[in-house]
Scaffold this active site. Structure first.
Site, mmCIF file in Angstrom:
data_model
loop_
_atom_site.group_PDB
_atom_site.id
_atom_site.type_symbol
_atom_site.label_atom_id
_atom_site.label_comp_id
_atom_site.label_asym_id
_atom_site.label_seq_id
_atom_site.Cartn_x
_atom_site.Cartn_y
_atom_site.Cartn_z
ATOM 1 N N SER A 1 0.720 -1.441 0.093
ATOM 2 C CA SER A 1 0.084 -0.063 0.025
ATOM 3 C C SER A 1 0.993 1.125 -0.026
ATOM 4 C CB SER A 1 -0.994 0.206 1.099
ATOM 5 O OG SER A 1 -1.951 0.702 1.068
ATOM 6 N N GLU B 1 -9.998 -4.803 -5.387
ATOM 7 C CA GLU B 1 -9.512 -3.785 -4.772
ATOM 8 C C GLU B 1 -9.634 -2.809 -5.312
ATOM 9 O OE1 GLU B 1 -5.479 -3.250 -3.566
ATOM 10 O OE2 GLU B 1 -4.941 -5.208 -3.988
ATOM 11 N N HIS C 1 -7.100 -6.045 -0.626
ATOM 12 C CA HIS C 1 -6.195 -5.118 -0.474
ATOM 13 C C HIS C 1 -4.957 -5.899 0.568
ATOM 14 C CE1 HIS C 1 -3.707 -1.388 -0.645
ATOM 15 N NE2 HIS C 1 -3.927 -1.364 0.623
#
Length: 297
Positions: A142, A237, A267
């Site tokens: 991320s 996602e 995710h």
């Protein structure tokens, strides 16, 4: 089995409303991230990187001369060594390398460029410890994935050696939030939604900063010169296009890039590897990739 497992992970993540305060959010990611603790055969040791907390880990039969430097996710505002410990340590096992996870400073208390400066400090720490650049893999999920690319671009632009490879899990590469999957995957993503990302970006970035700045949105950087890169992302996602558009740009720039889109996954799904078979397979793939490019024995 994989479908029932991912449904259980979705239930875990949806079991409580999203916290509203920064401290509550940080506590929540540590709660869900540490549901399954580190394996008993992993050795962990605290590290002090010029006052920044870090943690070494090593699994049996791993090569201590090769290192995975890992930056956790959490939108630059949450996440920690604890929340990502299971992911990082099992990645080290798969790659047969030592790992170094760091606790870079978090926004909004420490906005950009604090996280990037801390990432550079961790890299310098490894290099001054005598570890060759080509023996280091840099990775993150991320926001940590975006931080990984930003660090490598900074090294490249300074004419310094870059890591042997990069590993990106569901990377956040576009803080302008222009990806179409932010809308088309909104109903199936249990974690990441546009309004949440906008709040994180507002906390991390100074008001006057251009959100296309490649130091925070590596989608808009020149990707040429990146080392071999592996991207692993879930098909379900909202940040899917942050991966696919970055992969397309890097591939067009002659970067040796591998993009894996995992069906039904969400995710940062390798975080749940303890009870998610596709997460374990993703880590096995990443381990092979790191071993190949960092010369692990």
């Amino acid at each position: 089995m994989g479908q029932s497992e991912i449904d259980a992970i979705r239930a875990l993540l949806s079991s409580k409303p999203r916290p509203v305060g920064w401290q509550q959010r940080r506590q929540r990611i540590e709660e869900v991230g540490s549901v399954w603790p580190v394996a008993a055969d992993i050795e962990c040791e605290a590290a002090d990187i010029g006052g920044m907390p870090g943690e070494w880990s090593i699994a049996p039969e791993s090569d201590a001369s090769r290192v995975l430097l890992y930056f956790h996710g959490g939108g630059y505002c949450s996440g920690s060594i604890l929340s990502h410990r299971r992911l990082v340590t099992e990645a080290g096992r798969a790659a047969k390398v030592r790992t170094l996870a760091i606790e870079y400073r978090l926004a909004p208390e420490h906005p950009f460029p604090a996280a990037l400066d801390d990432a550079l400090s961790a890299w310098r720490f490894l290099r001054t410890s005598g570890i060759a650049a080509g023996h280091i893999a840099v990775g993150g999920d991320s926001a940590g994935g975006g931080l990984t690319v930003a660090l490598i671009n900074r090294l490249r632009d300074a004419g310094e050696p870059v890591p042997g490879c990069a590993w990106l899990i569901s990377p956040w590469t576009d803080l302008t939030l222009s990806g179409s999957t932010l809308a088309t995957r909104d109903a199936v993503d249990p974690i990441i939604h546009r309004s949440y990302l906008a709040e994180l970006a507002n906390a991390y970035l100074p008001p006057e900063m251009d959100r296309r700045d490649p130091r925070v949105s590596p989608l808009f950087a020149d990707p040429s010169g990146l080392p071999p890169t592996l991207i692993q992302v879930g098909a379900c996602e909202t940040l899917l296009e942050d991966s696919t558009r970055f992969a397309a740009a890097a591939g067009a720039a002659n970067v040796a890039l591998t993009l894996q889109i995992w069906p039904d996954m969400i995710h940062a799904f390798p975080m749940w590897n303890a009870h998610l078979e596709p997460g374990r397979r993703a880590l096995a793939d990443a381990g092979q990739f790191i071993r190949r490019h960092c010369g692990t024995k």
